[in-house]
Structures are given as structure tokens and as C-alpha cells.
Design an enzyme around this catalytic site. Structure first.
Site, PDB file in Angstrom:
ATOM      1  N   ASP A   1      -7.442   4.509   9.467  1.00 42.73           N
ATOM      2  CA  ASP A   1      -6.272   4.984   8.723  1.00 42.73           C
ATOM      3  C   ASP A   1      -5.015   4.541   9.464  1.00 42.73           C
ATOM      4  O   ASP A   1      -4.926   4.682  10.696  1.00 42.73           O
ATOM      5  CB  ASP A   1      -6.293   6.506   8.604  1.00 42.73           C
ATOM      6  CG  ASP A   1      -5.206   7.013   7.665  1.00 42.73           C
ATOM      7  OD1 ASP A   1      -5.428   6.970   6.440  1.00 42.73           O
ATOM      8  OD2 ASP A   1      -4.142   7.439   8.165  1.00 42.73           O
ATOM      9  N   ILE A   2      -4.063   3.956   8.735  1.00 41.46           N
ATOM     10  CA  ILE A   2      -2.797   3.551   9.339  1.00 41.46           C
ATOM     11  C   ILE A   2      -1.960   4.804   9.578  1.00 41.46           C
ATOM     12  O   ILE A   2      -1.696   5.577   8.638  1.00 41.46           O
ATOM     13  CB  ILE A   2      -2.036   2.559   8.442  1.00 41.46           C
ATOM     14  CG1 ILE A   2      -2.880   1.297   8.230  1.00 41.46           C
ATOM     15  CG2 ILE A   2      -0.685   2.200   9.060  1.00 41.46           C
ATOM     16  CD1 ILE A   2      -2.246   0.288   7.281  1.00 41.46           C
TER      17      ILE A   2
ATOM     18  N   ASP B   1       3.645  -2.669   0.886  1.00 40.21           N
ATOM     19  CA  ASP B   1       2.571  -3.538   0.396  1.00 40.21           C
ATOM     20  C   ASP B   1       2.378  -4.752   1.307  1.00 40.21           C
ATOM     21  O   ASP B   1       1.245  -5.168   1.585  1.00 40.21           O
ATOM     22  CB  ASP B   1       2.882  -4.012  -1.029  1.00 40.21           C
ATOM     23  CG  ASP B   1       2.693  -2.913  -2.064  1.00 40.21           C
ATOM     24  OD1 ASP B   1       2.115  -1.867  -1.720  1.00 40.21           O
ATOM     25  OD2 ASP B   1       3.124  -3.109  -3.221  1.00 40.21           O
TER      26      ASP B   1
ATOM     27  N   GLU C   1      -3.874   3.511   2.363  1.00 34.47           N
ATOM     28  CA  GLU C   1      -3.836   2.909   3.697  1.00 34.47           C
ATOM     29  C   GLU C   1      -5.136   3.169   4.443  1.00 34.47           C
ATOM     30  O   GLU C   1      -5.190   3.116   5.662  1.00 34.47           O
ATOM     31  CB  GLU C   1      -2.647   3.452   4.499  1.00 34.47           C
ATOM     32  CG  GLU C   1      -2.711   4.911   4.860  1.00 34.47           C
ATOM     33  CD  GLU C   1      -2.125   5.852   3.800  1.00 34.47           C
ATOM     34  OE1 GLU C   1      -1.812   6.993   4.163  1.00 34.47           O
ATOM     35  OE2 GLU C   1      -1.982   5.444   2.636  1.00 34.47           O
TER      36      GLU C   1
ATOM     37  N   ASN D   1       6.793   3.493   3.699  1.00 43.25           N
ATOM     38  CA  ASN D   1       7.195   3.456   2.291  1.00 43.25           C
ATOM     39  C   ASN D   1       8.518   4.174   2.079  1.00 43.25           C
ATOM     40  O   ASN D   1       9.384   3.704   1.313  1.00 43.25           O
ATOM     41  CB  ASN D   1       6.111   4.096   1.420  1.00 43.25           C
ATOM     42  CG  ASN D   1       4.912   3.188   1.205  1.00 43.25           C
ATOM     43  OD1 ASN D   1       5.035   1.966   1.230  1.00 43.25           O
ATOM     44  ND2 ASN D   1       3.745   3.779   1.003  1.00 43.25           N
TER      45      ASN D   1
END
Length: 292
Positions: free
Chosen positions: A170-171, A187, A213, A178
Site C-alpha cells: 500500500d502506498i 495517476d 493504491e 491527490n
């Protein structure tokens, strides 16, 4: 019209057909074919007639043909099959073959076969199928592809005890990217991140984007230690790279190996718990021990 004239006319028509047409007797020996068939297998008629597949093709290919011949004769009706076939000259084609029993002499039933080379259609089909398994944004494999792969790996583990591990990635704090830079930049970060991971995994590792993500790697490493080393290498690589000007990211990872009795849901639930622990431990780290 005399029988001889009818036979000549029939042979002329058959030889004009691009499909591969052949006839075999009850002993599976060739008794005739059209010109296209001879050209395709690169053999003359005198070397074909009276021979069976084992005298012409390699053992594996001949066994395949014999298997379908026997099934067709046993069923006594038309049989259709599709398969990749590699011929003696090395050419590999995808054939659609239909076989039907036919009477070539009184009370003697043989095999009439018609094969069509549909290689281009099959390749187009496979290309389209592959596209449905790719994530549209990042071009790595998607959740559908993940579901297919883990099903196959679980089957291999159950039957042959072939080990594999799952790495959930997971980022960290991706929502802030965002919010601060916009979804277009977000993106692009996902695209760059996916490419970076793809460039640092092995052929036995398979990357999937399963959420916004969220990514998963199914690793066919022989030991869990190898998987942990891979995860740590990826964590360090991501932390050291600037994916977009002014944007640096980190990742959290959870790792677990398949165990006896696992299903897709159980192993996913276990690795999700480990990932959650990695996030709550301060992010930018790896958790691979089972949650107590």
C-alpha cells in the site's frame, strides 16, 4: 456421369480447398488427402498413403492425433477440437479440426478429417484476453488476473506442495498526493510506481493492482526469506526514488506464505492483517510474522 469422371471431379474440387482434408482407414492409416494437406506437412503422397501418424510425426503429436481419432470412432459421430500443433519443420499453428466417421469400404468405417489453420484468430483472441487482464491505468495485471493466478498457485500447492508467498503493498498517504497535486498527478505517480516495481521483481514474481493504491505480488520464491528480501529491496527502492518532481513516496508491506488449508480468502485476510499492522507501526515498513 461415370464413376471415374465423378471421382476426378471430386478430387479436383477437394484439391482446390485451402482447408486440410485427409482420410484414414480403420487402422488409422492414411488412404487419401488433398493437396493442401500434403503442402502443409511437406510430404509427398507416396510417402503418406499407407502410413499412420506415428510413422510421419513425432510421438507426442502422433499420440494427440490418435487420441482424437479413437474418441471420434468410439462416439461414432462428428468431433471437433482445437489445439496448438507443432509440425516437423518447427512451424506452430492453431488448428480447428473436425473429424467424422465415414464408410470407405463395405462395413469398414474410417476417419474423414478437415483441419483449418486459425492461428491468427487464436492469437487475436489471446491478445484480447490478455488486455482484459490488464489494469487500464498502470498496464500491470488487474484483480481479475490476480484471482486467476492465485487459484492456479493454490491448486499447485494442494497437489504438489509448491510454495508461494503473497506480498500486499500500500502506498503510504496516497490521498495527500491527490489532495495536494490533483488526481492527474496521482495517476502519473501510480504509473511510475507500477513501472518501478515491475523493473525490480523477478520472472517468478507477479504484480497486480487490486485497488486504488493497493498492489499485490504473488511470489513463487522457494523460501519465505527470499520473499522478505524482495520486499525489503522494493521498500528501499521506492523510498529512494523521486517518482514525480517534488513527490517522494513510501510503501508499507505485509507478507505471508501459503499454508495447508489456505484458500484465496484466508490468505488474503491474513496478509491484509499484516499490512494493517505495518501501517499502524508507522508506515514505510514490512510485517511478515503472523499476527498473534
Amino acid at each position: 456421369m461415370k464413376y471415374l469422371e465423378k471421382d476426378l471431379l471430386l478430387n479436383s474440387v477437394i484439391n482446390l480447398i485451402d482447408d486440410l482434408i485427409f482420410y484414414k482407414d480403420k487402422d488409422f492409416k492414411y488412404i487419401g488427402c488433398n493437396t493442401a494437406f500434403l503442402h502443409f506437412i511437406n510430404i509427398s503422397a507416396d510417402k503418406l498413403i499407407g502410413k499412420n501418424d506415428f510413422e510421419i510425426f513425432d510421438h507426442d503429436l502422433a499420440s494427440l492425433f490418435r487420441h482424437h481419432d479413437k474418441l471420434m470412432l468410439a462416439e461414432g459421430k462428428i468431433r471437433t477440437n482445437e489445439e496448438w500443433v507443432t509440425y516437423p519443420d518447427g512451424s506452430r499453428v492453431y488448428l480447428l479440426t473436425k473429424k467424422i466417421p465415414f464408410e470407405y469400404a463395405t462395413n469398414h468405417i474410417g476417419i474423414l478429417g478437415i483441419s483449418r489453420d486459425i492461428t491468427s484468430l487464436e492469437e487475436a483472441h489471446q491478445q484480447l484476453k490478455a488486455q482484459t487482464l490488464l489494469d487500464e491505468l498502470t498496464k500491470v495485471k488487474n484483480r481479475k488476473a490476480y484471482n486467476l493466478k492465485i487459484k492456479a498457485l493454490l491448486a499447485g500447492f494442494e497437489r504438489y506442495q509448491t510454495p508461494f508467498a503473497i506480498i500486499s503493498i500500500d502506498i503510504d498517504d496516497f490521498k495527500k498526493i491527490n489532495d495536494n497535486f490533483g488526481h492527474d498527478i496521482g495517476d502519473k505517480v501510480l504509473q511510475s510506481f507500477s513501472a518501478l516495481i515491475e523493473n525490480h521483481i523477478r520472472q517468478t514474481d507477479h504484480l497486480f493492482r487490486v485497488g486504488g493504491e493497493e498492489f499485490v505480488i504473488l511470489s513463487e520464491s522457494k523460501t519465505k526469506i527470499d520473499t522478505i528480501k524482495l520486499a525489503e529491496k522494493l521498500r528501499q527502492t521506492v523510498a529512494s526514488k523521486t517518482l514525480m518532481p517534488g513527490i517522494n513516496i513510501t510503501i508499507s508491506l505485509g507478507i505471508c506464505a501459503v499454508i495447508k488449508g489456505d484458500c484465496a480468502n484466508s490468505i488474503a485476510k491474513r496478509v491484509d492483517s499484516l499490512l494493517y499492522q505495518a501501517k499502524t507501526n508507522g508506515k514505510n515498513n514490512i510485517v511478515f510474522k503472523p499476527v498473534e
